[in-house]
Design a protein around this motif. Structure first.
Motif: not given
Length: 261
Positions: A7, A37-38, A40-42, A44-45
């Motif tokens: 990702r 956004t990217q 935050r997504r990474l 969070g993962a």
């Protein structure tokens, strides 16, 4: 781990030996990252990854403090974590048969480690026998006026966790007859847990931090001193050099499985 690297577009990136740089601290910059956004997504993962990778706890905790407005510097920090993940993709938390069911925990704090608000970072590692069963790395809610106070607050946090662990073990019929042992590398904090004379110096400390003294006085907990070089929770409070980081990671049982025959 493969999914996170995919990702991020970093499946072929080079590996690094530590997830956080020792020489550079996180500071606010004026260059916002172009794709928050990217970020935050990474980030969070990576939080989910810390469920079985305690060696990532400090670095990921620091990344998550900048979720609201990440900058280019914070993105570089996140990429460093991914470089480390790439090099340790086969690592995981090892659980093995233990001859002991005693609970012992290591607690450490990095006094005023955050350069922005001067709050301390606490970390702990709770062991059931030889197995790591609980750990955390997080910034304290309030600023501490001394290293002893920061360590004392960290001890109170791990005392709450150990109380829960022992309660759960009791319900499962696995509770040890021996008191839990807490290890701290600050003599002042260990004295404060047992000596009421020190109470005069800590009147400003919130009441909820003092419950550990009740646990010590009733014999439920033992608070002992451990040298800094043997402090396993050091990995949860600050960036470390490669050799020190690898040594503590191994002692936390985060290892790569041996190659199959």
């Amino acid at each position: 781990m493969d999914d996170i690297l995919t990702r991020a577009g970093m499946t072929d990136c080079k590996s690094l030996s530590t997830p956080a740089a020792v020489t550079k601290s996180a500071t606010p910059t004026t260059d916002p990252y172009e794709n928050p956004t990217q970020y935050r997504r990474l980030a969070g993962a990576l939080q989910y990854l810390t469920i079985t990778r305690p060696d990532l706890s400090y670095a990921v905790n620091r990344l998550c403090q900048f979720m609201h407005t990440p900058t280019d510097e914070h993105w570089a920090m996140l990429k460093r974590v991914l470089h480390y993940v790439k090099g340790t993709i086969t690592h995981g938390l090892r659980l093995s048969v233990s001859s002991s069911s005693d609970v012992h925990a290591y607690s450490d704090s990095d006094w005023a480690g955050c350069p922005m608000d001067r709050k301390s970072t606490s970390g702990y590692a709770v062991f059931l026998g030889s197995n790591l069963v609980s750990w955390v790395s997080r910034k304290q809610r309030t600023a501490a006026r001394s290293s002893t106070e920061a360590e004392y607050k960290g001890l109170a946090d791990v005392a709450a966790e150990v109380t829960w662990v022992m309660s759960l073990l009791g319900e499962l019929g696995l509770q040890s007859r021996n008191p839990a042992t807490l290890w701290c590398d600050n003599l002042g904090a260990t004295y404060m847990c047992a000596n009421p004379v020190f109470h005069a110096r800590t009147k400003h400390v919130e009441i909820d931090y003092h419950f550990i003294r009740d646990k010590v006085s009733t014999g439920e907990f033992l608070v002992n001193f451990v040298s800094t070089k043997d402090q396993l929770a050091d990995i949860f409070t600050k960036p470390l050099a490669s050799a020190r980081f690898s040594s503590l990671r191994d002692k936390l049982n985060v290892v790569s499985p041996p190659p199959s025959a």
